[in-house]
Design an enzyme around this catalytic site. Structure first.
Site, PDB file in Angstrom:
ATOM      1  N   TYR A   1      -5.803  -4.627  -6.879  1.00 47.37           N
ATOM      2  CA  TYR A   1      -5.470  -4.611  -5.444  1.00 47.37           C
ATOM      3  C   TYR A   1      -4.958  -5.984  -4.973  1.00 47.37           C
ATOM      4  O   TYR A   1      -3.966  -6.073  -4.246  1.00 47.37           O
ATOM      5  CB  TYR A   1      -6.703  -4.168  -4.638  1.00 47.37           C
TER       6      TYR A   1
ATOM      7  N   LYS B   1       0.825  -1.218   0.000  1.00 51.02           N
ATOM      8  CA  LYS B   1       0.000   0.000   0.000  1.00 51.02           C
ATOM      9  C   LYS B   1       0.862   1.271   0.000  1.00 51.02           C
ATOM     10  O   LYS B   1       0.443   2.314  -0.492  1.00 51.02           O
ATOM     11  CB  LYS B   1      -0.924   0.004   1.228  1.00 51.02           C
TER      12      LYS B   1
ATOM     13  N   VAL C   1       0.100  -8.924   6.273  1.00 47.59           N
ATOM     14  CA  VAL C   1      -0.312 -10.184   6.891  1.00 47.59           C
ATOM     15  C   VAL C   1       0.506 -11.390   6.417  1.00 47.59           C
ATOM     16  O   VAL C   1       0.322 -12.491   6.932  1.00 47.59           O
ATOM     17  CB  VAL C   1      -1.826 -10.496   6.730  1.00 47.59           C
TER      18      VAL C   1
END
Ligand code: DON
Length: 304
Positions: free
Chosen positions: A189, A67, A258
């Protein structure tokens, strides 16, 4: 002179013997295949020195760390216009939280939570000719490494199970804050999150943020002022509802994913990346957080 190599060796040895290594993410099924014993650290100083230990050359799924890279690309394309569609406040909520987005009329709190990153992905889709290929190329140039790729299996795995992200994207669309199709934005994304990199590659990619916007090959990709702002956003928003804790324990701008990766930096000094796939309850690498706390405490190298 501080002996950085023996400091990271000691941190590595102390933490590898620790029993609780956190829980590997399984909500993206492909990520659950990771071994919770993997652990690597890599640091590059602005003077060119590097220090490494453990699995620092093994690639892993960088997930939300991406991001920051889509944000830097979008800022280089539209500069301050990006802030018409996004805010810069910490959310104090988990990364995939929905209710604030509805309360705040589809304006995400910041670009590092999922809703914000999905708006940034939408901006890239509107400005890049071949979004996935062009963004991959941007990352390869930043890292000076053409071997970086998307992990198609991870992208496909998240596409099948990414219901929360579909909900977020649809909510954004309903508020008029998504210009492209939900499917196309999420396909991009899921791919950016599925970028595969090692600690070494991540450190090289993030080098421009410690070096006033100039990448490892001395090319100016963003201005020094834009780099300053991205670092501020990482400090306040990079760890979601654990951003305060990270500032308190570590005291560096940074970003987690993550997949168990964390990258953090001290402007004008160094970039460090840690990978350990076991996560704490907030979705951040358990050993990664501990290693960075020990690192900045032992070296006194933090912004505070
Ligand atoms: O959208 C998701 O849920 C994942 N692709 C990325 C989440 C993530 O890495 C959160 N960071 N700690």
């Amino acid at each position: 002179m501080i002996d950085l190599q023996s400091i990271i060796n000691k941190i590595y040895n102390d933490l590898t013997s620790q029993k609780n290594k956190g829980i590997v993410a399984s909500y993206i099924p492909e990520l659950s295949k990771q071994d919770s014993n993997s652990f690597g650290i890599h640091l590059r100083h602005i003077n060119g020195d590097t220090f490494s230990v453990g699995d620092w050359q093994t690639s892993f799924s960088i997930q939300s760390i991406s991001k920051v890279l889509t944000l830097s690309k979008a800022i280089s394309l539209v500069d301050n216009n990006i802030w018409k569609r996004l805010d810069v406040e910490p959310s104090g909520n988990p990364f995939n939280h929905l209710s604030l987005l509805e309360q705040e009329n589809g304006i995400p709190r910041n670009p590092l939570i999922n809703s914000g990153a999905i708006v940034v992905a939408d901006i890239l889709l509107s400005h890049l000719k071949n979004p996935k290929a062009d963004f991959l190329n941007y990352v390869r140039v930043l890292a000076d490494d053409d071997s970086i790729t998307y992990d198609e299996k991870v992208a496909a795995s998240e596409k099948k199970t990414g219901f929360k992200n579909y909900a977020i994207a649809n909510l954004l669309k309903s508020f008029g804050n998504l210009k492209n199709n939900v499917e196309d934005v999420l396909d991009f994304y899921f791919h950016q999150c599925a970028l595969k990199m090692s600690c070494e590659q991540l450190v090289k990619t993030f080098y421009m943020l410690t070096n006033k916007g100039k990448c490892i090959n001395n090319i100016q990709h963003i201005t020094a002022s834009q780099a300053k702002r991205i670092n501020a956003i990482m400090l306040t928003c990079g760890f979601y509802d654990e951003a305060g804790e990270f500032a308190f324990e570590v005291g560096l701008p940074g970003k987690s994913g993550v997949g168990g990766g964390i990258v953090a930096l001290l402007p004008n000094q160094f970039v460090i990346s840690i990978w350990s796939p076991g996560l704490n309850t907030k979705g951040n690498s358990l050993l990664g957080m501990q290693a960075l706390e020990q690192f900045t405490t032992k070296t006194n190298l933090s912004i505070f």
